[in-house]
Motif scaffolding. Structure first.
Motif, PDB file in Angstrom:
ATOM      1  N   GLU A 171      -0.357   4.457  10.241  1.00 30.36           N
ATOM      2  CA  GLU A 171      -0.057   4.836   9.171  1.00 30.36           C
ATOM      3  C   GLU A 171       0.683   3.504   9.215  1.00 30.36           C
ATOM      4  O   GLU A 171       1.883   3.536   8.459  1.00 30.36           O
ATOM      5  CB  GLU A 171       1.077   5.842   9.408  1.00 30.36           C
ATOM      6  N   GLY A 172       0.520   2.264   9.929  1.00 28.08           N
ATOM      7  CA  GLY A 172       0.697   1.044   9.352  1.00 28.08           C
ATOM      8  C   GLY A 172       1.786   0.544  10.767  1.00 28.08           C
ATOM      9  O   GLY A 172       2.640  -0.620  10.550  1.00 28.08           O
ATOM     10  N   ARG A 173       2.108   1.702  11.552  1.00 28.23           N
ATOM     11  CA  ARG A 173       2.917   0.987  12.982  1.00 28.23           C
ATOM     12  C   ARG A 173       2.788   0.378  13.331  1.00 28.23           C
ATOM     13  O   ARG A 173       3.580  -1.126  13.675  1.00 28.23           O
ATOM     14  CB  ARG A 173       3.748   2.388  13.525  1.00 28.23           C
ATOM     15  N   SER A 174       1.441   0.523  14.087  1.00 30.01           N
ATOM     16  CA  SER A 174       0.889  -0.956  14.849  1.00 30.01           C
ATOM     17  C   SER A 174      -0.457  -1.476  14.593  1.00 30.01           C
ATOM     18  O   SER A 174      -0.707  -0.894  13.580  1.00 30.01           O
ATOM     19  CB  SER A 174       0.407  -0.712  15.912  1.00 30.01           C
ATOM     20  N   TRP A 175      -1.014  -2.772  14.484  1.00 33.32           N
ATOM     21  CA  TRP A 175      -1.586  -3.032  14.340  1.00 33.32           C
ATOM     22  C   TRP A 175      -2.518  -4.215  14.859  1.00 33.32           C
ATOM     23  O   TRP A 175      -2.504  -4.140  16.170  1.00 33.32           O
ATOM     24  CB  TRP A 175      -1.524  -4.066  12.511  1.00 33.32           C
ATOM     25  N   THR A 176      -4.254  -3.840  15.118  1.00 30.26           N
ATOM     26  CA  THR A 176      -4.676  -4.810  15.713  1.00 30.26           C
ATOM     27  C   THR A 176      -5.603  -5.820  15.095  1.00 30.26           C
ATOM     28  O   THR A 176      -6.147  -5.120  13.911  1.00 30.26           O
ATOM     29  CB  THR A 176      -6.185  -3.245  16.590  1.00 30.26           C
TER      30      THR A 176
ATOM     31  N   ILE B  27       0.746  -1.073   0.264  1.00 29.64           N
ATOM     32  CA  ILE B  27      -0.289  -0.222   0.265  1.00 29.64           C
ATOM     33  C   ILE B  27       0.990   1.056  -0.039  1.00 29.64           C
ATOM     34  O   ILE B  27       1.228   1.053   0.633  1.00 29.64           O
ATOM     35  CB  ILE B  27      -0.927  -0.144   1.252  1.00 29.64           C
ATOM     36  N   PHE B  28       0.813   2.075  -0.596  1.00 28.95           N
ATOM     37  CA  PHE B  28       1.402   3.733  -0.957  1.00 28.95           C
ATOM     38  C   PHE B  28       0.214   4.412  -0.077  1.00 28.95           C
ATOM     39  O   PHE B  28      -0.777   4.520  -0.999  1.00 28.95           O
ATOM     40  CB  PHE B  28       1.392   4.184  -2.169  1.00 28.95           C
ATOM     41  N   HIS B  29       0.792   4.721   0.727  1.00 24.34           N
ATOM     42  CA  HIS B  29      -0.310   6.007   1.633  1.00 24.34           C
ATOM     43  C   HIS B  29       0.795   6.973   2.222  1.00 24.34           C
ATOM     44  O   HIS B  29       1.626   6.980   2.923  1.00 24.34           O
ATOM     45  CB  HIS B  29      -0.915   5.171   2.247  1.00 24.34           C
ATOM     46  N   ARG B  30       0.102   8.539   2.283  1.00 23.15           N
ATOM     47  CA  ARG B  30       0.770   9.564   2.605  1.00 23.15           C
ATOM     48  C   ARG B  30       2.283   9.394   2.630  1.00 23.15           C
ATOM     49  O   ARG B  30       3.163   9.271   2.573  1.00 23.15           O
ATOM     50  CB  ARG B  30       0.648   9.523   3.802  1.00 23.15           C
ATOM     51  N   GLY B  31       2.334   9.261   1.084  1.00 22.26           N
ATOM     52  CA  GLY B  31       4.357   9.642   0.500  1.00 22.26           C
ATOM     53  C   GLY B  31       4.893   8.314   0.905  1.00 22.26           C
ATOM     54  O   GLY B  31       5.864   8.243   0.757  1.00 22.26           O
ATOM     55  N   VAL B  32       4.287   6.721   1.265  1.00 21.38           N
ATOM     56  CA  VAL B  32       5.376   6.707   1.643  1.00 21.38           C
ATOM     57  C   VAL B  32       4.820   4.894   1.371  1.00 21.38           C
ATOM     58  O   VAL B  32       4.039   4.684   1.285  1.00 21.38           O
ATOM     59  CB  VAL B  32       5.389   6.193   3.509  1.00 21.38           C
ATOM     60  N   TYR B  33       5.864   4.224   0.686  1.00 18.52           N
ATOM     61  CA  TYR B  33       5.465   2.533  -0.258  1.00 18.52           C
ATOM     62  C   TYR B  33       5.717   1.921   1.141  1.00 18.52           C
ATOM     63  O   TYR B  33       6.442   1.606   2.066  1.00 18.52           O
ATOM     64  CB  TYR B  33       6.699   2.336  -1.187  1.00 18.52           C
ATOM     65  N   HIS B  34       4.339   0.273   1.663  1.00 20.70           N
ATOM     66  CA  HIS B  34       4.643   0.407   2.754  1.00 20.70           C
ATOM     67  C   HIS B  34       4.600  -1.302   1.593  1.00 20.70           C
ATOM     68  O   HIS B  34       4.224  -1.623   1.174  1.00 20.70           O
ATOM     69  CB  HIS B  34       3.136  -0.187   3.697  1.00 20.70           C
ATOM     70  N   LEU B  35       5.586  -2.219   2.396  1.00 20.10           N
ATOM     71  CA  LEU B  35       6.044  -3.831   1.498  1.00 20.10           C
ATOM     72  C   LEU B  35       5.619  -4.058   2.880  1.00 20.10           C
ATOM     73  O   LEU B  35       6.730  -3.988   3.649  1.00 20.10           O
ATOM     74  CB  LEU B  35       7.142  -3.632   0.951  1.00 20.10           C
TER      75      LEU B  35
ATOM     76  N   GLY C  53      -3.451   1.903  -4.125  1.00 20.86           N
ATOM     77  CA  GLY C  53      -2.822   3.963  -3.360  1.00 20.86           C
ATOM     78  C   GLY C  53      -2.113   4.671  -4.592  1.00 20.86           C
ATOM     79  O   GLY C  53      -1.312   5.896  -4.004  1.00 20.86           O
ATOM     80  N   VAL C  54      -1.859   3.097  -5.580  1.00 20.19           N
ATOM     81  CA  VAL C  54      -0.980   4.181  -7.056  1.00 20.19           C
ATOM     82  C   VAL C  54      -1.729   4.525  -7.514  1.00 20.19           C
ATOM     83  O   VAL C  54      -2.072   3.563  -8.319  1.00 20.19           O
ATOM     84  CB  VAL C  54       0.261   3.342  -6.834  1.00 20.19           C
TER      85      VAL C  54
END
Ligand code: FRU
Length: 489
Positions: free
Chosen positions: A136-141, A33-41, A279-280
């Protein structure tokens, strides 16, 4: 492979611009996911071992697709099972209600794999579950109501890939079910309805289907078609794992292929389970796991095992015999290119041409580009003083691009690793172009504007010192360049 070899660290085998975890086992890319300028892998990860085991979701982020930063583990196994592959989206309207009013949580859907059920011989061992992040993907529930799609009685039922369908105001989840893909829909990510299934008896079926991705692509004719990526293992064109795709229509409920032609996204041995980023919006941005289930656990790297491919852009292109999905390196990668260390123009290859000067200072990271108005057979050979050679070329009789890693260095760690792999040429006409991207232990071949692609790993005992180009058919080069690639780390 001996234990001594595994125990020794192999920094010389670590790529520079391909993502690798600092240590331990990785497989499929997840939750792109691309979110707020960050590509998450996110990725299938076993943090305690360099072989596959209880799966977690590892996490890495990048703002430029060149430098990746590994983040804390995102998802860990729980009472419902291990965390298998899946995807992530931004829930812009907070439809699932995981965040406060007005928030846009990140929501991941993944497969819970119940190892206890598997051991007990139960078929209903895989279910689809949700987790969300409000930071922003740092922690998940994990969602308290998991699973949200219970197993319908299929042994293989996994790898959900989510996509928002604006015209239906519904999410679609594509799911791999053994020999077919099932499409489910939901207005809120929580309640799901089976819409349709596709694939039984269509396409390649040499192995189990995994990791689907359904995406729209607009062709050169301006028409939008739907592309369905389906990985399968084994049964790939060069053995083991590979990703096929279908081109067709998706009416919001049902996928209908335009034809029954089998098409491969990458014909090489080392590109698997790849999917695209959510998100891209200006391109289809893809990444795959640069390995093959045949020998992944035996690769001679330590303390990590596995890398991702380069991020790539997918596009529909017309060839002589219809529409194909072409892939090229993501445009960001071009920023790594340094001034050419070798350039040849208008040169006929009537005797082997020494390209060694082009490798100086490249540290195994370079891109070689070749263009010709009249493609002929040729062999490019990379060699070192340890006696290793990696050969790449074009076979004029078979009309195939090929990569031969039989003599490329360490190949004995698994009987299926050494090999010569070939891809049919899909290009149009005589003119051809080729780009080869090298990064320590991998080469990614993109021929004819990305119509034919091959990804191959290799493990030379020393860096490549010499390169030669030979052509029995007297290939006439319009241009050949070698550009070292900057280490972005
Ligand atoms: C594909 C795959 C997926 C599964 C995951 C488990 O490589 O087998 O189908 O979710 O790996 O790690």
């Amino acid at each position: 492979m001996t234990h001594a070899a595994v125990a020794a660290h192999t920094p010389q085998f670590r790529p520079a611009f391909h993502f690798t975890p600092a240590g331990n086992w990785m497989n499929d890319p997840n939750g792109l996911i691309f979110h707020r300028g960050v590509y998450h892998l996110f990725f299938q990860y076993h943090p305690d071992s360099s072989v596959w085991g209880p799966m977690h979701w590892g996490h890495a982020t990048s703002t430029d697709l060149l430098r990746w930063q590994q983040q804390p583990i995102a998802l860990r196994p729980d009472a419902l099972g291990m965390i298998f592959s899946g995807s992530a989206v931004v829930d812009h309207e907070n439809r699932a209600g995981f965040g406060p009013t007005g928030s846009s949580p990140l929501v991941a859907m993944f497969t819970h794999h119940d190892r206890a059920a598997e051991k007990a011989g139960r078929i209903d061992r895989q279910h689809q579950s949700l987790a969300y992040s409000l930071d922003e993907g740092r922690s998940w529930t994990k969602h308290a109501g998991n699973p949200v799609i219970a197993n319908p009685g299929r042994q293989d039922f996994r790898d959900p890939k989510l996509r928002w369908l604006p015209e239906r105001q519904r999410w679609i989840a594509s799911l791999a079910c053994g020999d077919r893909i099932a499409f489910y829909s939901s207005p809120d990510l929580r309640a799901w309805t089976l819409e349709s299934e596709f694939g039984a008896g269509v396409g390649a079926h040499g192995g189990v289907w995994e990791c689907p991705d359904l995406l729209p692509l607009t062709g050169p004719d301006g028409r939008t078609r739907w592309v369905l990526l389906v990985s399968l293992t084994p049964g790939g064109p060069n053995g083991g794992s590979a990703t096929q795709y279908f081109i067709g229509q998706f009416d919001g409920h049902r996928f209908t292929p335009d034809d029954t032609q089998v098409r491969w996204l990458d014909v090489g041995p080392d590109n698997y389970a790849g999917v695209t980023w959510d998100g891209v919006h200006d391109r289809a941005l893809f990444i795959g796991w640069m390995s093959n289930w045949r020998y992944a656990k035996d690769l001679p790297t330590a303390p990590w095992r596995s890398a991702m491919t380069m991020p790539r852009e997918l596009a529909l292109r017309q060839a002589d015999d219809g529409m194909w999905v072409a892939s090229l390196p993501a445009r960001e990668l071009l920023a790594l290119q340094q001034p050419a260390t070798l350039t040849c123009r208008q040169q006929r290859i009537d005797r082997p041409l020494d390209l060694s000067a082009g490798l100086s200072g490249s540290q195994g990271r370079f891109v070689l580009r070749l263009a010709t108005a009249a493609l002929r057979g040729f062999t490019l050979a990379l060699a070192n003083d340890a006696g290793d050679a990696l050969r790449i070329g074009y076979d004029d009789t078979a009309h195939q691009w090929w990569v031969d890693r039989r003599d490329s260095g360490e190949v004995g760690f698994h009987p299926d690793f050494a090999g010569r792999h070939a891809a049919p040429r899909l290009g149009v006409g005589n003119a051809a172009d080729l780009q080869l991207w090298f990064d320590a232990t991998s080469v990614e071949l993109f021929a004819d504007g990305g119509l034919s692609t091959m990804t191959s790993l290799f493990f030379p005992r020393q860096p490549w010192q010499r390169a030669t180009l030979a052509s029995p058919d007297q290939l006439m080069l319009d241009e050949l360049t070698i550009q070292p690639l900057r280490d972005p780390r």
